[in-house]
Design an enzyme around this catalytic site. Structure first.
Site, PDB file in Angstrom:
ATOM      1  N   ASP A  61       0.866  -1.219   0.015  1.00 19.44           N
ATOM      2  CA  ASP A  61      -0.002  -0.019  -0.053  1.00 19.44           C
ATOM      3  C   ASP A  61       0.894   1.368  -0.041  1.00 19.44           C
ATOM      4  O   ASP A  61       2.088   1.112   0.395  1.00 19.44           O
ATOM      5  CB  ASP A  61      -0.986  -0.008   1.313  1.00 19.44           C
ATOM      6  CG  ASP A  61      -1.719   1.151   1.572  1.00 19.44           C
ATOM      7  OD1 ASP A  61      -2.446   1.554   0.606  1.00 19.44           O
ATOM      8  OD2 ASP A  61      -1.530   1.786   2.297  1.00 19.44           O
TER       9      ASP A  61
ATOM     10  N   ASP B 193      -0.370   5.348   0.704  1.00 20.66           N
ATOM     11  CA  ASP B 193      -0.942   6.205   1.823  1.00 20.66           C
ATOM     12  C   ASP B 193      -0.931   5.672   3.242  1.00 20.66           C
ATOM     13  O   ASP B 193      -1.878   4.476   3.232  1.00 20.66           O
ATOM     14  CB  ASP B 193      -2.176   6.705   1.494  1.00 20.66           C
ATOM     15  CG  ASP B 193      -2.082   7.616   0.093  1.00 20.66           C
ATOM     16  OD1 ASP B 193      -1.376   8.675   0.094  1.00 20.66           O
ATOM     17  OD2 ASP B 193      -2.656   7.041  -0.840  1.00 20.66           O
TER      18      ASP B 193
END
Length: 330
Positions: free
Chosen positions: A13, A15
């Site tokens: 991932d 953010d």
């Protein structure tokens, strides 16, 4: 032996895991650059094109990153729509110009108004989205257009805190139309399957900060999952997590990719003990020589919390060191 040696790729991932508002999270860049593993950045943020994301990653020190290392939920949404409506169909894109470009590249005709009778609405995050755009989407959906969302994240972690995410914008359209979109992003498994296939990976590790998207998505895809406590989901979220959102490993940061695997799993650590008293999780003990580390108390607590067959509604410390550890929980 370390976690990194147990897998043949990383599905990361962005953010809250690698960066926050464009600023690199501590230990992220050095940990990724040292991994030596094939990797894919799998992100629910649909506001930026893969090429732009890759450039941003190079800017923070991930020098070898190209657009081929990035899979966005906007790409996944276009693929999902292509499975439901014919190529060449008109679509209204509620999102950035890069999302509109992806839709065109997928063979759709992008239109600017519900009056053009689009067959679908594609909805991704765009900081510029306002009432007029949301209303146009609602008009199209009420007229029969299918509704696809890049993701349903309620918040987006930025430097100043949690900003409005795409899911919160989607909620407004759903409230106005009564139509819930098909979501292409996490926590669905599709992006994880596609990323692993692109890397020819048979044993990937899914890495993220959100239990309800990154971890749930990796779990749904049948992969081991690695949660970092650098983003949205915190200590208490883990205690109360439903089985579908429980990670394989609980890490302070990406630096823990180089820790021994067993040390990152739920289990007794740091001299702490845990028990269930009714609906309360009680943490006690603690080894002063090791320091009352909050994450050691957490992993100790999770072994009992996740084995409990009844809901836990409270967490209580029953020793001075446990109380010190819980002060740093969030």
């Amino acid at each position: 032996m370390s976690v990194i040696t147990e897998y043949d790729s990383l599905l990361l991932d962005l953010d809250g895991t690698v960066y926050e508002g464009g600023r690199a999270i501590e230990h992220a860049v050095s940990s990724i650059n040292s991994s030596g593993l094939p990797l894919m950045y799998v992100t629910n943020n649909a506001s930026r094109a893969p090429e732009v994301v890759a450039e941003q990653l190079r800017d923070i020190g991930l020098d070898q990153t190209t657009a081929e290392h990035v899979m966005t939920s906007a790409q996944a949404a276009c693929q999902m729509a292509a499975e439901k409506i014919p190529v060449g169909s008109r679509v209204y894109v509620l999102g950035t110009e890069s999302f509109r470009d992806l839709a065109r590249n997928a063979g759709f005709e992008v239109v600017d108004s519900a009056d053009d009778q689009p067959q679908a609405v594609l909805h991704g995050h765009n900081p510029e989205t306002g009432w007029a755009q949301l209303s146009e989407a609602a008009l199209a959906i009420n007229a029969g257009a299918q509704y696809f969302a890049s993701n349903l994240d309620s918040t987006l972690p930025m430097e100043r805190g949690r900003h409005i995410g795409n899911g919160s914008m989607v909620a407004a359209v759903t409230h106005a139309t009564g139509v819930t979109p098909l979501s292409a992003g996490k926590p669905g498994p599709a992006m994880f399957y596609a990323a692993a296939a692109a890397l020819n990976s048979t044993k990937p590790l899914a890495v993220g900060d959100r239990l309800d998207t990154d971890i749930a998505g990796g779990n749904a895809a049948g992969m081991d999952t690695f949660q970092v406590l650098t983003g949205v989901s915190g200590f208490y979220d883990l205690v109360y997590a439903v089985p579908e959102q429980r990670p394989t490993y609980i890490a302070a940061s990406l630096q823990d990719l180089y820790s021994e695997p067993g040390s990152l799993r739920p289990g007794s650590q740091g001299g702490f003990k845990a028990l269930i008293d009714g609906a309360t999780l009680v943490i006690s003990g603690g080894d002063s020589s090791a320091g009352p580390t909050p994450i050691a108390a957490l992993r100790t607590a999770l072994e009992k919390a996740w084995a409990s067959t009844s809901p836990i509604t409270d967490v209580r410390a029953d020793s001075e060191l446990a109380a010190q550890a819980l002060k740093n929980w969030w």
